[in-house]
Design a protein around this motif. Structure first.
Motif, PDB file in Angstrom:
ATOM      1  N   MET A   1     -42.294  41.576   4.432  1.00 59.81           N
ATOM      2  CA  MET A   1     -41.311  41.383   5.325  1.00 59.81           C
ATOM      3  C   MET A   1     -39.897  41.833   5.040  1.00 59.81           C
ATOM      4  O   MET A   1     -39.233  42.562   5.746  1.00 59.81           O
ATOM      5  CB  MET A   1     -41.312  39.790   5.736  1.00 59.81           C
ATOM      6  N   GLN A   2     -39.512  41.482   3.705  1.00 59.58           N
ATOM      7  CA  GLN A   2     -38.180  42.006   3.365  1.00 59.58           C
ATOM      8  C   GLN A   2     -38.084  43.460   3.200  1.00 59.58           C
ATOM      9  O   GLN A   2     -36.998  43.970   3.351  1.00 59.58           O
ATOM     10  CB  GLN A   2     -37.956  41.189   1.960  1.00 59.58           C
ATOM     11  N   HIS A   3     -39.137  44.324   3.009  1.00 67.77           N
ATOM     12  CA  HIS A   3     -39.000  45.704   2.638  1.00 67.77           C
ATOM     13  C   HIS A   3     -38.623  46.139   4.320  1.00 67.77           C
ATOM     14  O   HIS A   3     -38.073  47.283   4.179  1.00 67.77           O
ATOM     15  CB  HIS A   3     -40.328  46.161   2.316  1.00 67.77           C
ATOM     16  N   VAL A   4     -39.104  45.735   5.080  1.00 71.88           N
ATOM     17  CA  VAL A   4     -39.101  46.321   6.496  1.00 71.88           C
ATOM     18  C   VAL A   4     -37.553  45.966   6.959  1.00 71.88           C
ATOM     19  O   VAL A   4     -36.955  46.884   7.558  1.00 71.88           O
ATOM     20  CB  VAL A   4     -39.872  45.544   7.455  1.00 71.88           C
ATOM     21  N   LEU A   5     -37.171  44.691   6.731  1.00 69.34           N
ATOM     22  CA  LEU A   5     -35.604  44.726   6.966  1.00 69.34           C
ATOM     23  C   LEU A   5     -34.762  45.302   6.257  1.00 69.34           C
ATOM     24  O   LEU A   5     -33.599  46.061   6.670  1.00 69.34           O
ATOM     25  CB  LEU A   5     -35.274  43.076   6.791  1.00 69.34           C
ATOM     26  N   THR A   6     -35.012  45.579   4.987  1.00 70.79           N
ATOM     27  CA  THR A   6     -34.384  46.483   4.031  1.00 70.79           C
ATOM     28  C   THR A   6     -34.305  47.981   4.710  1.00 70.79           C
ATOM     29  O   THR A   6     -33.150  48.526   4.919  1.00 70.79           O
ATOM     30  CB  THR A   6     -34.815  46.632   2.728  1.00 70.79           C
ATOM     31  N   VAL A   7     -35.443  48.424   4.984  1.00 70.37           N
ATOM     32  CA  VAL A   7     -35.605  49.962   5.518  1.00 70.37           C
ATOM     33  C   VAL A   7     -34.812  49.871   6.751  1.00 70.37           C
ATOM     34  O   VAL A   7     -33.975  50.856   7.051  1.00 70.37           O
ATOM     35  CB  VAL A   7     -36.991  50.179   5.506  1.00 70.37           C
ATOM     36  N   GLY A  26     -48.606  46.824   6.740  1.00 68.09           N
ATOM     37  CA  GLY A  26     -48.834  45.718   5.883  1.00 68.09           C
ATOM     38  C   GLY A  26     -47.822  44.462   6.167  1.00 68.09           C
ATOM     39  O   GLY A  26     -47.433  44.024   5.406  1.00 68.09           O
ATOM     40  N   PHE A  27     -47.820  44.255   7.411  1.00 66.52           N
ATOM     41  CA  PHE A  27     -46.622  43.233   8.074  1.00 66.52           C
ATOM     42  C   PHE A  27     -47.251  41.952   8.575  1.00 66.52           C
ATOM     43  O   PHE A  27     -47.036  40.844   8.011  1.00 66.52           O
ATOM     44  CB  PHE A  27     -46.059  43.822   9.209  1.00 66.52           C
ATOM     45  N   LEU A  28     -48.465  42.121   9.223  1.00 71.00           N
ATOM     46  CA  LEU A  28     -49.220  41.051   9.538  1.00 71.00           C
ATOM     47  C   LEU A  28     -50.459  40.663   8.749  1.00 71.00           C
ATOM     48  O   LEU A  28     -51.547  41.327   8.673  1.00 71.00           O
ATOM     49  CB  LEU A  28     -49.809  41.133  11.054  1.00 71.00           C
ATOM     50  N   ASP A  37     -42.128  35.748  11.237  1.00 69.13           N
ATOM     51  CA  ASP A  37     -41.619  37.243  10.775  1.00 69.13           C
ATOM     52  C   ASP A  37     -41.372  38.222  12.005  1.00 69.13           C
ATOM     53  O   ASP A  37     -40.436  38.924  11.783  1.00 69.13           O
ATOM     54  CB  ASP A  37     -42.551  37.788   9.979  1.00 69.13           C
ATOM     55  N   ILE A  38     -42.431  38.078  12.864  1.00 73.21           N
ATOM     56  CA  ILE A  38     -42.108  38.835  14.226  1.00 73.21           C
ATOM     57  C   ILE A  38     -40.730  38.807  14.766  1.00 73.21           C
ATOM     58  O   ILE A  38     -39.901  39.549  15.258  1.00 73.21           O
ATOM     59  CB  ILE A  38     -43.188  38.893  15.108  1.00 73.21           C
ATOM     60  N   ASP A  39     -40.410  37.380  14.890  1.00 71.51           N
ATOM     61  CA  ASP A  39     -39.294  36.827  15.537  1.00 71.51           C
ATOM     62  C   ASP A  39     -37.922  37.524  14.736  1.00 71.51           C
ATOM     63  O   ASP A  39     -37.033  37.779  15.174  1.00 71.51           O
ATOM     64  CB  ASP A  39     -39.339  35.389  15.717  1.00 71.51           C
ATOM     65  N   LYS A  40     -38.032  37.284  13.204  1.00 75.41           N
ATOM     66  CA  LYS A  40     -37.123  37.669  12.499  1.00 75.41           C
ATOM     67  C   LYS A  40     -36.713  39.132  12.571  1.00 75.41           C
ATOM     68  O   LYS A  40     -35.630  39.633  12.749  1.00 75.41           O
ATOM     69  CB  LYS A  40     -37.246  37.458  11.089  1.00 75.41           C
ATOM     70  N   LEU A  41     -37.928  39.870  12.668  1.00 75.69           N
ATOM     71  CA  LEU A  41     -37.574  41.297  12.724  1.00 75.69           C
ATOM     72  C   LEU A  41     -37.083  41.702  14.251  1.00 75.69           C
ATOM     73  O   LEU A  41     -36.297  42.636  14.198  1.00 75.69           O
ATOM     74  CB  LEU A  41     -38.907  42.044  12.517  1.00 75.69           C
ATOM     75  N   SER A  42     -37.667  41.204  15.028  1.00 70.64           N
ATOM     76  CA  SER A  42     -36.990  41.313  16.582  1.00 70.64           C
ATOM     77  C   SER A  42     -35.653  41.165  16.377  1.00 70.64           C
ATOM     78  O   SER A  42     -34.882  41.842  17.358  1.00 70.64           O
ATOM     79  CB  SER A  42     -37.968  40.589  17.569  1.00 70.64           C
ATOM     80  N   ARG A  43     -35.151  40.000  16.102  1.00 63.51           N
ATOM     81  CA  ARG A  43     -33.675  39.932  16.135  1.00 63.51           C
ATOM     82  C   ARG A  43     -32.884  40.929  15.455  1.00 63.51           C
ATOM     83  O   ARG A  43     -31.872  41.236  15.915  1.00 63.51           O
ATOM     84  CB  ARG A  43     -33.516  38.437  15.389  1.00 63.51           C
TER      85      ARG A  43
END
Length: 59
Positions: A1-7, A26-28, A37-43
């Protein structure tokens, strides 16, 4: 999850609005509460006015 937020954060800083992941996202993963995680990424994407699209891989 963190890698997606960083990118997403890095790309936003460079003015990139559309993120496209081709292949294994590699997220779900089984056993994780991926709804959170989806909610966090969406926000995060909403805050940065970014759009994410992905092609599902073999995971």
């Amino acid at each position: 999850m963190q890698h997606v937020l960083t990118v997403a954060r890095t790309m936003s800083a460079r003015g990139i609005e559309h993120l496209v992941v081709l292949g294994d996202f590699g997220f779900l993963w089984p056993g994780r509460n991926w709804g959170i995680d989806i909610d966090k990424l969406s926000r995060r994407l909403k805050m940065t006015a970014q759009t994410l699209a992905f092609v599902d891989g073999n995971h």
